[in-house]
Design a protein around this motif. Structure first.
Motif, PDB file in Angstrom:
ATOM      1  N   GLY A  24      56.426  35.497  19.956  1.00 34.43           N
ATOM      2  CA  GLY A  24      55.927  36.125  18.838  1.00 34.43           C
ATOM      3  C   GLY A  24      56.285  37.440  18.796  1.00 34.43           C
ATOM      4  O   GLY A  24      56.747  38.136  17.887  1.00 34.43           O
ATOM      5  N   GLY A 118      48.045  44.020  21.163  1.00 37.98           N
ATOM      6  CA  GLY A 118      48.252  43.110  20.007  1.00 37.98           C
ATOM      7  C   GLY A 118      48.871  41.776  20.280  1.00 37.98           C
ATOM      8  O   GLY A 118      49.489  41.609  21.249  1.00 37.98           O
ATOM      9  N   CYS A 119      48.464  40.542  19.501  1.00 41.67           N
ATOM     10  CA  CYS A 119      49.075  39.203  19.825  1.00 41.67           C
ATOM     11  C   CYS A 119      49.281  38.593  18.312  1.00 41.67           C
ATOM     12  O   CYS A 119      48.215  38.289  17.734  1.00 41.67           O
ATOM     13  N   ALA A 120      50.275  38.506  17.888  1.00 41.22           N
ATOM     14  CA  ALA A 120      51.311  39.266  18.455  1.00 41.22           C
ATOM     15  C   ALA A 120      51.682  40.725  17.864  1.00 41.22           C
ATOM     16  O   ALA A 120      50.969  41.096  16.747  1.00 41.22           O
ATOM     17  N   SER A 122      52.274  44.024  15.767  1.00 47.35           N
ATOM     18  CA  SER A 122      52.926  43.940  14.473  1.00 47.35           C
ATOM     19  C   SER A 122      54.248  44.975  14.632  1.00 47.35           C
ATOM     20  O   SER A 122      53.768  45.740  15.526  1.00 47.35           O
TER      21      SER A 122
ATOM     22  N   GLY B  67      55.556  31.417  19.499  1.00 44.74           N
ATOM     23  CA  GLY B  67      55.156  32.141  18.432  1.00 44.74           C
ATOM     24  C   GLY B  67      55.859  31.489  17.215  1.00 44.74           C
ATOM     25  O   GLY B  67      55.628  31.951  16.060  1.00 44.74           O
ATOM     26  N   ARG B 147      50.674  38.195  11.308  1.00 44.05           N
ATOM     27  CA  ARG B 147      51.950  37.861  10.733  1.00 44.05           C
ATOM     28  C   ARG B 147      52.419  36.727  11.365  1.00 44.05           C
ATOM     29  O   ARG B 147      53.341  35.963  10.858  1.00 44.05           O
ATOM     30  N   VAL B 148      52.303  36.750  12.765  1.00 45.34           N
ATOM     31  CA  VAL B 148      53.021  35.465  13.666  1.00 45.34           C
ATOM     32  C   VAL B 148      51.586  34.579  14.241  1.00 45.34           C
ATOM     33  O   VAL B 148      52.017  33.398  13.797  1.00 45.34           O
ATOM     34  N   GLN B 149      50.772  35.058  14.784  1.00 54.32           N
ATOM     35  CA  GLN B 149      49.968  33.987  15.459  1.00 54.32           C
ATOM     36  C   GLN B 149      48.682  34.100  14.452  1.00 54.32           C
ATOM     37  O   GLN B 149      47.905  34.963  14.267  1.00 54.32           O
TER      38      GLN B 149
ATOM     39  N   ILE C  78      43.341  38.672  22.300  1.00 57.57           N
ATOM     40  CA  ILE C  78      44.434  38.217  21.438  1.00 57.57           C
ATOM     41  C   ILE C  78      43.985  38.311  20.035  1.00 57.57           C
ATOM     42  O   ILE C  78      44.723  37.588  19.182  1.00 57.57           O
ATOM     43  N   TYR C  79      43.031  38.736  19.506  1.00 58.63           N
ATOM     44  CA  TYR C  79      42.663  39.085  17.976  1.00 58.63           C
ATOM     45  C   TYR C  79      42.455  37.612  17.212  1.00 58.63           C
ATOM     46  O   TYR C  79      43.173  37.488  16.134  1.00 58.63           O
ATOM     47  N   PRO C 101      44.652  48.741  16.921  1.00 53.92           N
ATOM     48  CA  PRO C 101      44.355  48.906  18.260  1.00 53.92           C
ATOM     49  C   PRO C 101      44.991  50.266  18.653  1.00 53.92           C
ATOM     50  O   PRO C 101      45.921  50.495  18.266  1.00 53.92           O
TER      51      PRO C 101
END
Lengths: 140, 361, 104, 112
Positions: A24, A118-120, A122, B67, B147-149, C78-79, C101
């Motif tokens: 990601g 952040g996950c993922a 940005s 991802g 955007r991704v997860q 992990i939001y 964050p």
């Protein structure tokens, strides 16, 4: 020779290595180089050679097999260098914390200067991190 | 006189996103043998799913297997656990799920095409496709908030409803993208450096596609009609306008074209879903703990994804088995590498669209 | 050939696609999944968020007083927003803000 | 679902498998505890909806299992994975696909 060092900081080259992330953050780093965000206008260039790099972007919790490779890449980057940990799992381990093949974040092995959560993460956050890394590079 | 040279590719390489190591044994320019090392990103997710996380959390954890096809992993897991818990979802939930799956497929295919263009030395095309890809990323961010997860799917339904603004944005962006993909099809059929020089390079024959269990675009480019979307009735794909797309020769050129045409088909499906969406509940309530086993197959952007779940009536699952598309295709990929030029190796590798974080889990 | 010449000329005058980010802000979409925020006054201390969080980013630390202390680690989060969805007082005690964050 | 004996595995799969009709999904292992391991060879049919053919057997960890890579080349990955994660012995299949010297040995096996 002293002058060269001054100009190096105007155009930091980036080396990217994945130590077990989910891809990601990697595709977001790729998206950073795309026309929408375009990191290259800040003088940042993605390079494949650790000997030419200044900023080291690492993604992913440290897996056992990537351990030696990361150490090797880190020692091949010439000083001054800045390590940026991109993503929650790179900073602390994230969801992969305490899994059996993971070392819980890269700061258990190499010193990290900038933590990008952040996950993922940005592209916006990654760019913030690189801008911060530039400030640190200036001071080094 | 022939002399064998070993050339390594990886684990850190500019054309690779993720760590994977190939050792090519070459005679002059031709590759004779390939040795692979794919376990760099092994984290141990299967074990953690059964020991660390409860069954309600596992959906968010398996999304982090990969991802690029994050939504597919969550979806396959969710459909499996819903089968065990005997939850029936309504039509609206099914359609919203297909919508996200297809948006994910569009962005993954575009990324692969951009990567193939970059590895064949066409930097401008890479930039152009990555620019177009942002249109899909915008829709995904507007719908799911990331955007991704996405973390869009949960057990019993979906986490968010689509607002009218999102719908409007999706319609305009998809129409724009449709035009751009038409343009790209023209470029990928007539341009020398992205298309014509890759005719008959890295080819997989029709028989080999079956012998090596090829999946996804790799198999469909060779003319083999292998697609889980047509073989599974879990999600109502046939109602939204799904069409199988087949190539002929199985080379890089055909693989690119199959991907582009699949994007066109996915755009059509998304538009159909968005125009036919009705009002309704987005979450079904459920009770009880899972007990039993289930087999789930789903079509990820790269091919078939398979989940085996075994639950024993507690909060923890007993076994989670994840089988991903790239995992079973590696012997086939090695076969394609044999006999081709070393100079083509990065382009062939990019056209497979390998996903190592899927493979190693 | 002619088509591509026309295209490249029109690209010369087209609007730039790049956002000049550090000097210019990127417009975010509504409901962006950012930092998790918490208000101790509204919290009823049911510890549901602590239980559902996959990476254990939310932890209630025991203190000498009656109520435990809320601790949140944005570098571990992990939001996914699962804590907010499970909160009985969503939007009052625990909510997902649109803030980025912080980078350390 | 069809139970088979481990000695007859190769014959059963050879007589069943046709590459044009059947798709080999994967080899799945599940540790049931008390030195019992459940193995499942999962096949599906092309162009048929949700139709699975599963061969299963229960064996112990000490047995040396036969390999089916001569019939199905892509099974090598599934077999190597099981050798690594469960510590099973399969003829002619080497471990080391995922794990290194520093990793735990056969992590998916039950501790009891």
């Amino acid at each position: 020779m002293l002058h060269i060092k001054r100009f190096l900081k105007k155009s930091p080259w980036v080396l990217h290595y994945n130590t077990g992330s989910c891809n990601g953050c990697d595709i977001e780093i790729l998206a950073c180089l795309s026309p929408r965000y375009d990191l290259e206008r800040l003088g940042v260039l993605n390079t494949g050679n650790p000997k030419q790099a200044d900023i080291f972007l690492v993604t992913g919790p440290l897996t056992h097999r990537c351990h030696d490779r990361l150490l090797q890449l880190y020692s091949q980057i010439p000083d001054p260098k800045v390590v940026v940990a991109v993503g929650s799992c790179t900073c602390t381990g994230g969801v992969f914390k305490d899994m059996y093949n993971v070392n819980n974040g890269i700061d258990s092995l190499i010193p990290v200067d900038v933590y990008v959560p952040g996950c993922a993460s940005s592209p916006e956050l990654i760019m913030d991190g690189i801008v911060k890394a530039l400030e640190i590079l200036e001071g080094k | 006189m022939k002399k064998t040279i070993t050339i390594p590719l990886g684990s850190q390489h500019i054309s690779l996103l993720e760590p994977v190591r190939f050792n090519f044994s070459c005679e002059n320019e031709k590759i004779t043998d390939v040795d692979y090392n794919v376990g760099f990103v092994h984290r141990g997710i299967e074990k953690a799913c059964t020991e660390k996380f409860e069954y309600k959390q596992v959906g968010y954890v398996v999304a982090r297997v990969c991802g690029l096809c994050a939504i597919t992993h969550t979806m396959a897991y969710t459909l499996g656990i819903e089968h065990i818990l005997n939850i029936k979802t309504n039509k609206k939930i099914d359609y919203l799920r297909i919508l996200m799956l297809e948006l994910d497929r569009i962005h993954s295919h575009l990324l692969c095409l951009a990567h193939t263009a970059e590895n064949s030395g066409f930097e401008g095309m890479f930039m152009k496709i990555m620019g177009d890809r942002e249109l899909v990323m915008d829709i995904q961010e507007a719908i799911s908030g990331n955007r991704v997860q996405f973390d869009f799917v949960c057990i019993g339904g979906v986490n968010r409803d689509i607002s009218t603004e999102c719908e409007k944005l999706a319609f305009t962006n998809l129409a724009l993208l449709d035009k751009k993909v038409d343009d790209l099809i023209g470029k990928f059929t007539s341009n020398w450096s992205t298309a014509l020089k890759y005719k008959n390079i890295g080819a997989l024959s029709y028989d080999d596609a079956f012998n090596f269990n090829a999946l996804g675009p790799l198999a469909r480019a060779a003319g083999a009609a292998i697609d889980v979307r047509a073989e599974s009735s879990i999600l109502p794909y046939k109602e939204v306008g799904y069409k199988m797309i087949l190539g002929q020769n199985g080379d890089i050129y055909d693989r690119n074209l199959v991907r582009l045409k699949e994007i066109k088909n996915s755009i059509l499906m998304c538009q159909n879903i968005l125009s036919g969406l009705t009002e309704g509940e987005i979450l079904v309530k459920f009770k009880g703990k899972p007990n039993g086993e289930s087999f789930t197959r789903l079509e990820a952007p790269r091919g078939e994804i398979f989940y085996y779940l075994n639950a024993n009536g507690t909060n923890m699952l007993q076994r989670v088995r994840i089988k991903t598309p790239t995992f079973s295709q590696i012997p086939g990929m090695v076969e394609i590498f044999k006999g081709s030029d070393y100079a083509d190796a990065p382009a062939i590798l990019a056209s497979f669209d390998p996903c190592m974080s899927c493979t190693a889990k | 050939m002619i088509k591509s010449i026309i295209e490249s000329f029109s690209n010369l005058f087209a609007k730039s696609e790049t956002i000049n980010y550090p000097y210019e802000q990127i417009a975010k979409f509504k409901n962006y999944r950012g930092l998790i925020e918490y208000s101790a006054d509204e919290c009823i201390f049911c510890y549901k968020c602590e239980k559902v969080c996959p990476p254990d980013a939310i932890v209630f630390k025991p203190t000498k007083e009656k109520n435990r202390l809320y601790e949140y680690n944005p570098n571990l989060c992990i939001y996914c927003g699962e804590c907010v969805r499970n909160c009985p007082k969503e939007d009052l005690a625990l909510w997902q803000s649109e803030k980025k964050p912080k980078i350390i | 679902m069809q139970e088979i004996k481990i000695e007859n595995l190769i014959e059963e799969i050879t007589s069943f498998y046709d590459p044009k009709l059947h798709h080999f999904v994967c080899l799945n292992a599940n540790d049931l505890g008390e030195n019992r391991l459940k193995l499942q060879w999962i096949f599906t049919f092309y162009n048929q909806e949700d139709n699975y053919q599963i061969f299963w057997t229960i064996c112990s960890f000490d047995e040396v299992l036969p390999t089916i890579t001569k019939i199905i080349p892509s099974a090598i990955m599934s077999e190597a994975e099981i050798v690594d994660l469960f510590g099973v012995q399969i003829k002619d299949i080497q471990g080391g696909l995922y794990l290194d010297e520093t990793s735990p040995i056969s992590p998916l096996r039950c501790s009891i």
